[in-house]
Design an enzyme around this catalytic site. Sequence first.
Site, PDB file in Angstrom:
ATOM      1  CD  GLU A 295     -57.790 -16.159  27.471  1.00  0.00           C
ATOM      2  OE1 GLU A 295     -56.723 -15.793  27.455  1.00  0.00           O
ATOM      3  OE2 GLU A 295     -58.404 -16.739  26.534  1.00  0.00           O
TER       4      GLU A 295
ATOM      5  NE  ARG B 255     -46.633 -10.089  17.769  1.00  0.00           N
ATOM      6  CZ  ARG B 255     -45.940 -11.007  18.842  1.00  0.00           C
ATOM      7  NH1 ARG B 255     -45.594 -12.180  18.899  1.00  0.00           N
ATOM      8  NH2 ARG B 255     -45.149 -10.406  19.741  1.00  0.00           N
TER       9      ARG B 255
END
Length: 237
Positions: free
Chosen positions: A161, A124
Amino acid sequence: MSTYTDQDPRLLGIKTKIRVVPNFPKPVSEILFGGKGLVIFPSLLTKILMAGIMFQDITTLLLDPKAFKDTIDLFVERYKGKNISVVAGHDGMEVRRECGFWPWVGDGTSVGISDARALGVEARGFIFGPPIALAIGAKFVPLRKPKKLPGKVISQEYILEYGRDCLEMHVGAVEAGERALVVDDLIATGGTLCAAMDLLERVGAEVVECACVIELPELKGRERLNGKPLYVLVEYY
């Protein structure tokens, strides 16, 4: 900084063309209890269970030539004439998982769901960066996942994370003293933008600003940018 509060009529048109798809690619119950497992934090668990997965789909924006052009024009109007010689974009996001485009992050305390996995690499950042670079007279420098660039590279690892990841850039693509803009479609937790800035600054470039189409403010990604300016067009809460 967000332009959305500036009430430019183009911004509403852009936001209405971004499709929000609930429970894509799977319902939240299947993701949480279907055996794949994710690391989820208590501060977001209640909201996730109530709202489900909300996928911000920019493909519908790209299908509308006017909205797509307005998106590029807004960035070009901001950066043209700012002596920016480098526009950098990366080919992955810190939030891509089996659950799609929703970042499972929070206060640092995980609950008993484990074995998180990235969904895969998408590009993207490459959609918006090149047309902006062409319009402002800058070069476009791809920041890619490992082993995607054929020449000699410089690498920057960063912590997410769910583990570690890495961005790479061709040696010599950016020179010391150049002014750079980092472009992406969305900022969530901010981990990948930080890595992109670190990579550029290691070779002596000056990162002028980060620019994203979408921000998820509740995830506080801009707080991880160490004071570097962030310019976004629309926000989703």
